[in-house]
Design a protein around this motif. Structure first.
Motif, PDB file in Angstrom:
ATOM      1  N   UNK A  21      -4.999   1.831   7.302  1.00  0.00           N
ATOM      2  CA  UNK A  21      -4.419   0.972   8.340  1.00  0.00           C
ATOM      3  C   UNK A  21      -5.295  -0.253   8.572  1.00  0.00           C
ATOM      4  N   UNK A  22      -6.619  -0.041   8.647  1.00  0.00           N
ATOM      5  CA  UNK A  22      -7.544  -1.156   8.881  1.00  0.00           C
ATOM      6  C   UNK A  22      -7.495  -2.159   7.730  1.00  0.00           C
ATOM      7  N   UNK A  23      -7.530  -1.659   6.498  1.00  0.00           N
ATOM      8  CA  UNK A  23      -7.515  -2.540   5.326  1.00  0.00           C
ATOM      9  C   UNK A  23      -6.178  -3.278   5.226  1.00  0.00           C
ATOM     10  N   UNK A  29      -3.514  -5.328   2.105  1.00  0.00           N
ATOM     11  CA  UNK A  29      -3.412  -4.557   0.864  1.00  0.00           C
ATOM     12  C   UNK A  29      -3.547  -3.077   1.156  1.00  0.00           C
ATOM     13  N   UNK A  30      -2.978  -2.281   0.264  1.00  0.00           N
ATOM     14  CA  UNK A  30      -3.092  -0.831   0.366  1.00  0.00           C
ATOM     15  C   UNK A  30      -3.943  -0.337  -0.788  1.00  0.00           C
ATOM     16  N   UNK A 155       3.326   1.198   2.990  1.00  0.00           N
ATOM     17  CA  UNK A 155       4.444   0.252   2.919  1.00  0.00           C
ATOM     18  C   UNK A 155       4.309  -0.891   3.922  1.00  0.00           C
ATOM     19  N   UNK A 156       3.156  -0.972   4.594  1.00  0.00           N
ATOM     20  CA  UNK A 156       2.881  -2.007   5.591  1.00  0.00           C
ATOM     21  C   UNK A 156       3.972  -2.059   6.657  1.00  0.00           C
TER      22      UNK A 156
END
Length: 185
Positions: A21-23, A29-30, A155-156
Protein backbone atom coordinates in the motif's frame (compact mmCIF):
# COMPACT_ATOMS: atom_id res chain seq x y z
CA UNK A 1 0.96 28.45 2.99
CA UNK A 2 3.66 25.98 3.97
CA UNK A 3 2.86 22.26 3.96
CA UNK A 4 1.69 20.61 7.14
CA UNK A 5 3.75 17.59 8.16
CA UNK A 6 1.82 14.45 8.99
CA UNK A 7 3.38 11.21 10.19
CA UNK A 8 1.27 8.11 9.57
CA UNK A 9 1.98 4.61 10.89
CA UNK A 10 0.78 1.54 8.97
CA UNK A 11 0.17 -1.44 11.26
CA UNK A 12 -1.14 -4.96 10.71
CA UNK A 13 -0.37 -8.68 10.69
CA UNK A 14 2.39 -9.97 8.40
CA UNK A 15 1.75 -10.25 4.65
CA UNK A 16 -1.43 -8.14 4.65
CA UNK A 17 0.05 -5.62 2.19
CA UNK A 18 1.27 -2.75 4.38
CA UNK A 19 4.40 -2.12 2.31
CA UNK A 20 2.50 -2.71 -0.93
CA UNK A 21 0.00 0.00 0.00
CA UNK A 22 2.81 2.42 0.92
CA UNK A 23 4.78 1.73 -2.27
CA UNK A 24 1.67 1.95 -4.44
CA UNK A 25 0.74 5.29 -2.84
CA UNK A 26 4.20 6.87 -3.02
CA UNK A 27 5.70 5.30 -6.16
CA UNK A 28 2.61 4.21 -8.15
CA UNK A 29 3.85 0.65 -8.50
CA UNK A 30 3.10 -2.79 -7.15
CA UNK A 31 5.99 -4.99 -6.13
CA UNK A 32 5.05 -8.61 -6.88
CA UNK A 33 7.68 -10.33 -4.74
CA UNK A 34 7.02 -10.61 -1.01
CA UNK A 35 9.93 -9.37 1.06
CA UNK A 36 9.03 -9.06 4.75
CA UNK A 37 9.74 -5.61 6.14
CA UNK A 38 12.51 -5.53 8.73
CA UNK A 39 12.19 -2.77 11.30
CA UNK A 40 14.37 0.29 10.66
CA UNK A 41 15.77 -1.17 7.44
CA UNK A 42 13.57 0.89 5.15
CA UNK A 43 13.54 4.61 4.78
CA UNK A 44 10.23 6.16 5.62
CA UNK A 45 8.07 6.68 2.56
CA UNK A 46 7.32 10.34 1.89
CA UNK A 47 4.89 12.09 -0.40
CA UNK A 48 3.41 15.55 -0.70
CA UNK A 49 -0.37 15.34 -0.89
CA UNK A 50 -2.94 18.01 -1.66
CA UNK A 51 -6.05 17.65 0.47
CA UNK A 52 -8.84 20.24 0.71
CA UNK A 53 -6.68 23.02 -0.67
CA UNK A 54 -3.85 22.35 1.77
CA UNK A 55 -0.50 20.77 1.06
CA UNK A 56 0.59 17.95 3.39
CA UNK A 57 4.03 16.43 3.63
CA UNK A 58 3.23 12.84 4.61
CA UNK A 59 5.77 10.51 6.13
CA UNK A 60 4.68 6.86 6.28
CA UNK A 61 6.10 4.52 8.88
CA UNK A 62 6.05 1.10 7.22
CA UNK A 63 6.18 -1.37 10.07
CA UNK A 64 7.09 -5.04 10.17
CA UNK A 65 4.10 -7.34 10.62
CA UNK A 66 2.74 -7.54 14.12
CA UNK A 67 1.21 -10.51 15.88
CA UNK A 68 -0.90 -10.78 19.02
CA UNK A 69 2.17 -10.78 21.27
CA UNK A 70 3.96 -7.69 20.02
CA UNK A 71 4.53 -4.60 22.12
CA UNK A 72 4.00 -1.21 20.48
CA UNK A 73 7.31 0.65 20.44
CA UNK A 74 7.32 4.37 21.24
CA UNK A 75 8.44 5.08 17.67
CA UNK A 76 4.93 4.03 16.57
CA UNK A 77 3.25 6.59 18.82
CA UNK A 78 5.53 9.56 19.48
CA UNK A 79 4.98 12.23 16.85
CA UNK A 80 2.56 10.03 14.89
CA UNK A 81 -0.56 11.87 13.77
CA UNK A 82 -2.65 9.03 12.39
CA UNK A 83 -2.80 5.28 11.84
CA UNK A 84 -3.75 2.89 9.09
CA UNK A 85 -4.62 -0.56 10.46
CA UNK A 86 -4.56 -3.18 7.72
CA UNK A 87 -5.92 -6.70 7.51
CA UNK A 88 -6.28 -9.02 4.53
CA UNK A 89 -9.82 -9.88 3.44
CA UNK A 90 -8.39 -13.39 2.85
CA UNK A 91 -7.20 -13.97 6.44
CA UNK A 92 -9.27 -14.41 9.60
CA UNK A 93 -6.05 -14.33 11.64
CA UNK A 94 -5.12 -10.88 10.29
CA UNK A 95 -8.61 -9.60 11.15
CA UNK A 96 -8.29 -10.88 14.72
CA UNK A 97 -4.77 -9.47 15.08
CA UNK A 98 -5.85 -6.01 13.88
CA UNK A 99 -8.33 -5.91 16.80
CA UNK A 100 -5.49 -6.66 19.24
CA UNK A 101 -3.27 -4.03 17.61
CA UNK A 102 -6.05 -1.46 18.02
CA UNK A 103 -6.49 -2.34 21.70
CA UNK A 104 -2.75 -2.12 22.38
CA UNK A 105 -2.53 1.16 20.46
CA UNK A 106 -5.24 2.70 22.63
CA UNK A 107 -3.49 1.44 25.77
CA UNK A 108 -0.18 2.92 24.61
CA UNK A 109 -1.55 6.30 23.54
CA UNK A 110 -4.07 6.74 26.34
CA UNK A 111 -6.33 9.76 26.35
CA UNK A 112 -9.62 8.09 25.57
CA UNK A 113 -10.89 6.10 22.67
CA UNK A 114 -10.48 8.43 19.70
CA UNK A 115 -7.39 7.92 17.57
CA UNK A 116 -7.25 9.21 13.98
CA UNK A 117 -7.30 5.97 12.05
CA UNK A 118 -8.49 4.15 9.00
CA UNK A 119 -9.26 0.43 9.02
CA UNK A 120 -8.29 -1.15 5.71
CA UNK A 121 -9.37 -4.51 4.31
CA UNK A 122 -6.71 -5.14 1.66
CA UNK A 123 -6.39 -7.72 -1.14
CA UNK A 124 -9.90 -7.33 -2.54
CA UNK A 125 -8.54 -8.57 -5.89
CA UNK A 126 -8.43 -12.09 -4.39
CA UNK A 127 -12.22 -12.54 -4.69
CA UNK A 128 -12.24 -16.33 -4.49
CA UNK A 129 -10.13 -16.38 -1.32
CA UNK A 130 -12.14 -13.77 0.59
CA UNK A 131 -13.16 -14.86 4.10
CA UNK A 132 -13.86 -11.49 5.75
CA UNK A 133 -17.03 -9.85 4.40
CA UNK A 134 -17.12 -6.08 3.88
CA UNK A 135 -19.83 -5.80 6.52
CA UNK A 136 -17.50 -7.21 9.21
CA UNK A 137 -14.85 -4.58 8.48
CA UNK A 138 -17.42 -1.80 8.27
CA UNK A 139 -18.95 -2.87 11.60
CA UNK A 140 -15.56 -3.00 13.34
CA UNK A 141 -14.61 0.45 12.00
CA UNK A 142 -17.95 1.76 13.27
CA UNK A 143 -17.24 0.39 16.75
CA UNK A 144 -13.92 2.24 16.67
CA UNK A 145 -15.37 5.47 15.18
CA UNK A 146 -12.85 4.99 12.38
CA UNK A 147 -13.02 5.28 8.61
CA UNK A 148 -13.20 2.06 6.62
CA UNK A 149 -11.81 1.34 3.17
CA UNK A 150 -11.41 -1.88 1.21
CA UNK A 151 -8.54 -1.85 -1.23
CA UNK A 152 -6.29 -3.70 -3.59
CA UNK A 153 -2.68 -2.51 -3.56
CA UNK A 154 -2.06 -4.79 -6.54
CA UNK A 155 -4.77 -3.20 -8.69
CA UNK A 156 -4.31 0.28 -7.15
CA UNK A 157 -7.95 0.33 -6.05
CA UNK A 158 -8.84 2.84 -3.32
CA UNK A 159 -5.19 3.32 -2.31
CA UNK A 160 -5.33 7.12 -2.59
CA UNK A 161 -8.66 7.09 -0.74
CA UNK A 162 -6.99 5.43 2.28
CA UNK A 163 -4.50 8.25 2.63
CA UNK A 164 -7.10 10.96 1.98
CA UNK A 165 -9.25 9.43 4.72
CA UNK A 166 -6.42 9.27 7.24
CA UNK A 167 -5.67 12.95 6.58
CA UNK A 168 -9.37 13.67 7.06
CA UNK A 169 -9.36 11.83 10.40
CA UNK A 170 -6.20 13.64 11.53
CA UNK A 171 -7.57 17.04 10.61
CA UNK A 172 -10.87 16.25 12.33
CA UNK A 173 -8.96 15.31 15.48
CA UNK A 174 -6.87 18.49 15.30
CA UNK A 175 -10.02 20.56 14.88
CA UNK A 176 -8.92 21.94 11.53
CA UNK A 177 -11.56 20.23 9.43
CA UNK A 178 -15.26 20.83 9.29
CA UNK A 179 -16.85 17.41 9.64
CA UNK A 180 -20.34 18.66 8.97
CA UNK A 181 -20.94 20.29 12.36
CA UNK A 182 -20.80 23.92 13.44
CA UNK A 183 -17.65 25.96 13.09
CA UNK A 184 -17.13 28.77 15.57
CA UNK A 185 -15.17 31.76 14.36
Amino acid sequence: MSPKSRKIAILGFRAVGKSSLAIQFVEDQFVDSYDPTIENSKYPFEKVVHYRGQEFHTQLIDTAGQDEYFMIPQSYTVGVHGYILVYSVTSKKSFEVVKIIHEKLLDQIGGGNKVPLVLVGNKTDLHLQRVIPSEAGRKLAGEWSASFVESSAKQNEEVDVIFQRVLQEIEKQHGTQDDGGCVLL
